[in-house]
Design a protein around this motif. Structure first.
Motif, PDB file in Angstrom:
ATOM      1  N   GLY A   1       0.813  -1.215   0.000  1.00 32.11           N
ATOM      2  CA  GLY A   1       0.000   0.000   0.000  1.00 32.11           C
ATOM      3  C   GLY A   1       0.844   1.261   0.000  1.00 32.11           C
ATOM      4  N   TYR A   2       1.952   1.226   0.731  1.00 35.44           N
ATOM      5  CA  TYR A   2       2.848   2.378   0.782  1.00 35.44           C
ATOM      6  C   TYR A   2       3.481   2.623  -0.586  1.00 35.44           C
ATOM      7  N   GLN A   3       3.888   1.563  -1.259  1.00 37.97           N
ATOM      8  CA  GLN A   3       4.479   1.712  -2.586  1.00 37.97           C
ATOM      9  C   GLN A   3       3.470   2.272  -3.591  1.00 37.97           C
ATOM     10  N   GLN A   4       2.208   1.895  -3.456  1.00 42.39           N
ATOM     11  CA  GLN A   4       1.169   2.458  -4.307  1.00 42.39           C
ATOM     12  C   GLN A   4       0.999   3.938  -4.042  1.00 42.39           C
ATOM     13  N   TRP A   5       1.095   4.302  -2.760  1.00 42.43           N
ATOM     14  CA  TRP A   5       0.993   5.732  -2.403  1.00 42.43           C
ATOM     15  C   TRP A   5       2.164   6.503  -3.014  1.00 42.43           C
ATOM     16  N   ILE A   6       3.367   5.948  -2.950  1.00 46.57           N
ATOM     17  CA  ILE A   6       4.524   6.624  -3.532  1.00 46.57           C
ATOM     18  C   ILE A   6       4.305   6.882  -5.018  1.00 46.57           C
ATOM     19  N   ALA A   7       3.777   5.893  -5.733  1.00 47.69           N
ATOM     20  CA  ALA A   7       3.507   6.056  -7.165  1.00 47.69           C
ATOM     21  C   ALA A   7       2.529   7.201  -7.405  1.00 47.69           C
ATOM     22  N   GLY A   8       1.470   7.270  -6.587  1.00 48.43           N
ATOM     23  CA  GLY A   8       0.504   8.357  -6.715  1.00 48.43           C
ATOM     24  C   GLY A   8       1.095   9.700  -6.326  1.00 48.43           C
ATOM     25  N   PHE A   9       1.921   9.713  -5.291  1.00 43.69           N
ATOM     26  CA  PHE A   9       2.572  10.951  -4.859  1.00 43.69           C
ATOM     27  C   PHE A   9       3.457  11.508  -5.960  1.00 43.69           C
ATOM     28  N   LYS A  10       4.247  10.651  -6.595  1.00 37.56           N
ATOM     29  CA  LYS A  10       5.129  11.103  -7.665  1.00 37.56           C
ATOM     30  C   LYS A  10       4.332  11.684  -8.829  1.00 37.56           C
ATOM     31  N   GLU A  11       3.239  11.028  -9.173  1.00 38.41           N
ATOM     32  CA  GLU A  11       2.413  11.501 -10.281  1.00 38.41           C
ATOM     33  C   GLU A  11       1.804  12.860  -9.965  1.00 38.41           C
ATOM     34  N   THR A  12       1.298  13.024  -8.759  1.00 41.25           N
ATOM     35  CA  THR A  12       0.695  14.305  -8.364  1.00 41.25           C
ATOM     36  C   THR A  12       1.738  15.409  -8.299  1.00 41.25           C
ATOM     37  N   PHE A  13       2.876  15.117  -7.676  1.00 43.61           N
ATOM     38  CA  PHE A  13       3.921  16.121  -7.536  1.00 43.61           C
ATOM     39  C   PHE A  13       4.413  16.595  -8.900  1.00 43.61           C
ATOM     40  N   TYR A  14       4.641  15.637  -9.772  1.00 45.20           N
ATOM     41  CA  TYR A  14       5.121  15.952 -11.116  1.00 45.20           C
ATOM     42  C   TYR A  14       4.123  16.855 -11.850  1.00 45.20           C
ATOM     43  N   ARG A  15       2.849  16.602 -11.647  1.00 46.91           N
ATOM     44  CA  ARG A  15       1.812  17.345 -12.355  1.00 46.91           C
ATOM     45  C   ARG A  15       1.524  18.716 -11.725  1.00 46.91           C
ATOM     46  N   GLU A  16       1.586  18.807 -10.393  1.00 51.61           N
ATOM     47  CA  GLU A  16       1.131  20.002  -9.686  1.00 51.61           C
ATOM     48  C   GLU A  16       2.249  20.988  -9.315  1.00 51.61           C
ATOM     49  N   ASP A  17       3.430  20.497  -9.057  1.00 54.37           N
ATOM     50  CA  ASP A  17       4.500  21.372  -8.590  1.00 54.37           C
ATOM     51  C   ASP A  17       5.002  22.272  -9.718  1.00 54.37           C
ATOM     52  N   TYR A  18       5.576  23.417  -9.340  1.00 62.16           N
ATOM     53  CA  TYR A  18       6.060  24.372 -10.335  1.00 62.16           C
ATOM     54  C   TYR A  18       7.415  23.983 -10.919  1.00 62.16           C
ATOM     55  N   GLY A  19       8.073  22.971 -10.339  1.00 67.88           N
ATOM     56  CA  GLY A  19       9.427  22.625 -10.754  1.00 67.88           C
ATOM     57  C   GLY A  19       9.543  22.237 -12.214  1.00 67.88           C
ATOM     58  N   PHE A  20       8.640  21.390 -12.692  1.00 67.76           N
ATOM     59  CA  PHE A  20       8.700  20.963 -14.085  1.00 67.76           C
ATOM     60  C   PHE A  20       8.503  22.150 -15.026  1.00 67.76           C
ATOM     61  N   THR A  21       7.502  22.968 -14.740  1.00 71.02           N
ATOM     62  CA  THR A  21       7.194  24.108 -15.609  1.00 71.02           C
ATOM     63  C   THR A  21       8.358  25.084 -15.684  1.00 71.02           C
ATOM     64  N   SER A  22       8.947  25.407 -14.527  1.00 65.58           N
ATOM     65  CA  SER A  22      10.036  26.375 -14.522  1.00 65.58           C
ATOM     66  C   SER A  22      11.302  25.806 -15.160  1.00 65.58           C
ATOM     67  N   THR A  23      11.589  24.540 -14.911  1.00 72.69           N
ATOM     68  CA  THR A  23      12.771  23.922 -15.524  1.00 72.69           C
ATOM     69  C   THR A  23      12.614  23.861 -17.042  1.00 72.69           C
ATOM     70  N   LYS A  24      11.424  23.511 -17.501  1.00 70.36           N
ATOM     71  CA  LYS A  24      11.146  23.451 -18.942  1.00 70.36           C
ATOM     72  C   LYS A  24      11.352  24.825 -19.590  1.00 70.36           C
ATOM     73  N   ARG A  25      10.986  25.858 -18.868  1.00 72.59           N
ATOM     74  CA  ARG A  25      11.119  27.216 -19.403  1.00 72.59           C
ATOM     75  C   ARG A  25      12.589  27.550 -19.660  1.00 72.59           C
TER      76      ARG A  25
END
Length: 226
Positions: free
Chosen positions: A184-208
């Motif tokens: 269950g914890y590993q499933q949560w990690i997978a969901g956490f990574k997906e949410t963080f990648y989608r919601e955090d500003y890091g990807f957008t700013s790095t891409k810029r």
């Protein structure tokens, strides 16, 4: 480029003898585009699955550090991650410990030294920040998240490294957990990574600063590998 720390945060991390550097293809480890530069560094250590650090520098405007550490799959223990965002006179330093709120940490006493030091460091902040909204349900309550003076950024890097070292000491105290109990914890990690990648500003700013192709490779295959 913007005046930043005397040394990158990796300088302080690599003073920890137990961290072993992982080889990354040169085309991924370093990226230069116009007046911007990206550096990706990875480490491993006993009980750590991966530790990846991204540094992005933009000419006279921007500096971004992001690091995330994943425990071995046999350990049920909070993720450790940090972000440092620098402007000419101020920096934001964010350190978090992510764990699903509906699960119990196996040994909370192992985390006590970490949270005590976290509180001590927080007293030096110029101002405190709360986690981004999408993180609130997934990060353990802590206080070292806020504004620091650029003149003290080297000290901040040392503090983040010390917090990681305490986190790691607690990780080593955790016994291995059967796969059936950690699923269950590993499933949560997978969901956490997906949410963080989608919601955090890091990807957008790095891409810029460094383009979508390199940024997507770094985020999908290293920082948040599937």
């Amino acid at each position: 480029m913007i005046s930043v720390a005397s040394y990158p945060i990796t300088h302080y991390l690599e003073n920890l003898a137990y961290l072993e550097k992982v080889e990354i293809p040169e085309e991924v480890a370093r990226k230069t585009k116009l007046f911007s530069k990206g550096t990706l560094t990875a480490y491993t250590a006993p009980s750590i699955k991966s530790f990846v650090n991204l540094e992005v520098r933009g000419w006279s405007l921007y500096h971004y550090d992001f690091g995330i550490v994943y425990p071995e799959k046999s350990k049920r223990y909070p993720l450790f991650f940090y972000q440092v965002i620098m402007a000419p006179r101020r920096a934001v330093a964010l350190v978090y410990y992510a764990f699903p709120k509906d699960e119990e940490v196996l040994d909370k006493e192992a985390l006590e030294p970490l949270f005590k030091r976290d509180q001590e460091y927080a007293e030096e902040l110029l101002g405190a920040f709360k986690p981004q909204k999408f993180l609130i349900g997934d990060v353990m309550e802590n206080h070292f998240n806020g504004i620091v003076r650029m003149s003290e950024i080297d000290h901040t890097y040392e503090q983040i490294t010390a917090l990681f070292a305490l986190w790691y000491e607690g990780l080593l105290k955790q016994e291995e957990v059967p796969a059936s109990e950690v699923e269950g914890y590993q499933q949560w990690i997978a969901g956490f990574k997906e949410t963080f990648y989608r919601e955090d500003y890091g990807f957008t700013s790095t891409k810029r600063y460094l383009g979508q192709k390199w940024t997507r490779d770094v985020f999908e295959n290293y920082l948040f590998e599937k």
